[in-house]
Design an enzyme around this catalytic site. Structure first.
Site, short mmCIF file in Angstrom:
data_model
loop_
_atom_site.label_atom_id
_atom_site.label_comp_id
_atom_site.label_asym_id
_atom_site.label_seq_id
_atom_site.Cartn_x
_atom_site.Cartn_y
_atom_site.Cartn_z
N GLN A 99 -4.81 -1.75 9.55
CA GLN A 99 -4.72 -3.07 8.92
C GLN A 99 -5.24 -4.16 9.85
O GLN A 99 -4.89 -4.22 11.03
CB GLN A 99 -3.25 -3.34 8.53
CG GLN A 99 -3.04 -4.60 7.72
CD GLN A 99 -3.65 -4.56 6.33
OE1 GLN A 99 -3.86 -3.50 5.74
NE2 GLN A 99 -3.94 -5.72 5.78
N LYS A 136 0.85 -1.20 0.00
CA LYS A 136 0.00 0.00 0.00
C LYS A 136 0.88 1.25 0.00
O LYS A 136 0.63 2.20 -0.76
CB LYS A 136 -0.96 -0.02 1.20
CG LYS A 136 -2.03 -1.10 1.07
CD LYS A 136 -2.86 -1.33 2.33
CE LYS A 136 -3.80 -2.53 2.13
NZ LYS A 136 -4.64 -2.84 3.30
N ASP A 159 -11.13 2.35 3.64
CA ASP A 159 -11.34 0.90 3.56
C ASP A 159 -12.81 0.58 3.31
O ASP A 159 -13.16 -0.54 2.93
CB ASP A 159 -10.95 0.24 4.90
CG ASP A 159 -9.62 -0.48 4.82
OD1 ASP A 159 -9.23 -0.89 3.71
OD2 ASP A 159 -8.97 -0.62 5.88
N1 GUN Z 1 -6.95 -7.17 5.98
C1 GUN Z 1 -7.26 -7.88 4.87
N2 GUN Z 1 -7.79 -7.08 3.92
C2 GUN Z 1 -7.82 -5.84 4.46
C3 GUN Z 1 -8.24 -4.58 3.96
O1 GUN Z 1 -8.74 -4.44 2.84
N3 GUN Z 1 -8.09 -3.53 4.82
C4 GUN Z 1 -7.58 -3.66 6.07
N4 GUN Z 1 -7.51 -2.58 6.83
N5 GUN Z 1 -7.18 -4.81 6.55
C5 GUN Z 1 -7.29 -5.90 5.75
#
Ligand code: GUN
Length: 295
Positions: free
Chosen positions: A96, A52, A119
């Site tokens: 996350q 990211k 998100d």
């Molecule tokens: N863990 C797995 N996929 C995601 C996501 O799209 N966002 C976040 N914050 N955590 C994750």
């Protein structure tokens, strides 16, 4: 059979975002800024967050990584969220998941300002999405919608079967594809651990989306001839022939199923790379005030 090349499509979309960022800045706008909170030492989360941050650089965003050990308290996480909510330079941020077991994930998700919830996990954004209002769409479903759109795969009137009802993939995907919209208007069945006869449901699917986290679960006998198959799974399978001791397999038995379907997403290089694009698109939308008007 055609491969839906998520890696290539993600590259194209990131190129488009980079152009939009340049134009935004040329018009005197601010640089989009995404912050990521990473807690603990989950190796998969470290890779995802690393991707990211790298993607932010590629598209010309500013990024901030806030990394803390797994001994952090709930109060300390809530303070970080509060600080990011109130930082006018931050357009959006993510915490996350999964979080270490002692932390209350729901309380943290609810504390994120919906205007910065890139998100798309906050109930406000899920609710807006359900009603067809402007919203931040969760990364994986948004990435899959982009794939369907860009590969011109018709969804209207189609039978869609989704395996898995998670809050971040299966459930939002079912809402999006049943909405009254160009990529939507499908008849959706959401299958889960209590569904009887999953193979029977799958065999009726024009579009089959597998998101249950079980390696090679979908076999050729479960797939209709000519179906579109989207594989969301990323499962570690022991493999002594690999240097790292494992390989990554999807929820779909690619070798068997690819011979029978019209389109299929590979693992890796399918849905995975698209999710980061979704996050970038949501952050750009936030920066431009496209979902919630800027104060
Ligand atoms: N863990 C797995 N996929 C995601 C996501 O799209 N966002 C976040 N914050 N955590 C994750």
């Amino acid at each position: 059979m055609k491969i839906i090349d998520g890696k290539e499509l993600a590259k194209t979309i990131k190129g488009e975002i980079a152009e939009e960022v340049k134009a935004l800045i040329a018009q005197g706008g601010k640089t989009p800024h995404l912050a990521a909170v990473l807690i603990g030492d989950n190796p998969a989360s470290q890779v995802y967050v690393g991707n990211k941050v790298k993607s932010c650089e590629q598209v010309g965003f500013k990024s901030t990584l806030i990394q803390r050990g797994s001994d952090i308290t709930q109060e300390e996480v809530m303070e970080i969220v509060d600080r990011l909510n109130n930082d006018p330079d931050v357009d959006g941020f993510i915490v996350q998941l999964p979080l270490p077991g002692h932390l209350n994930e729901d309380e943290i998700t609810l504390a994120i300002d919906p205007r910065k919830d890139v998100d798309g996990f906050h109930p406000m954004n899920i609710g807006r999405m359900s009603q067809g209002l402007p919203s931040y769409l969760p990364a994986t479903p948004y990435g899959i919608m982009q794939m369907l759109e860009r590969y011109e795969i018709e969804t209207q009137g189609k039978e869609v079967v989704i395996l898995g009802r998670s809050n971040i993939v299966g459930t939002p995907m079912s809402i999006l594809l049943s909405r009254k919209a160009k990529i939507g208007n499908a008849t959706v069945q959401l299958c889960h651990s209590r569904t009887t006869d999953i193979p029977g449901h799958c065999r009726k699917a024009d579009i089959l989306i597998a998101a249950i986290g079980r390696a090679n679960f979908v076999t050729a006998d479960m797939v209709k001839e000519g179906a579109v198959v989207i594989d969301v799974g990323i499962n570690r399978v022991d493999d002594p022939s690999k240097k790292r001791g494992y390989r990554l397999d999807g929820d779909v038995h690619f070798e068997e199923v690819s011979k029978k379907c019209s389109y299929i997403t590979p693992v890796p290089g399918g849905v995975g790379p698209m999710t980061v694009c979704s996050l970038m698109m949501n952050t750009l939308k936030s920066c431009r005030g496209e979902v919630y008007a800027k104060n």
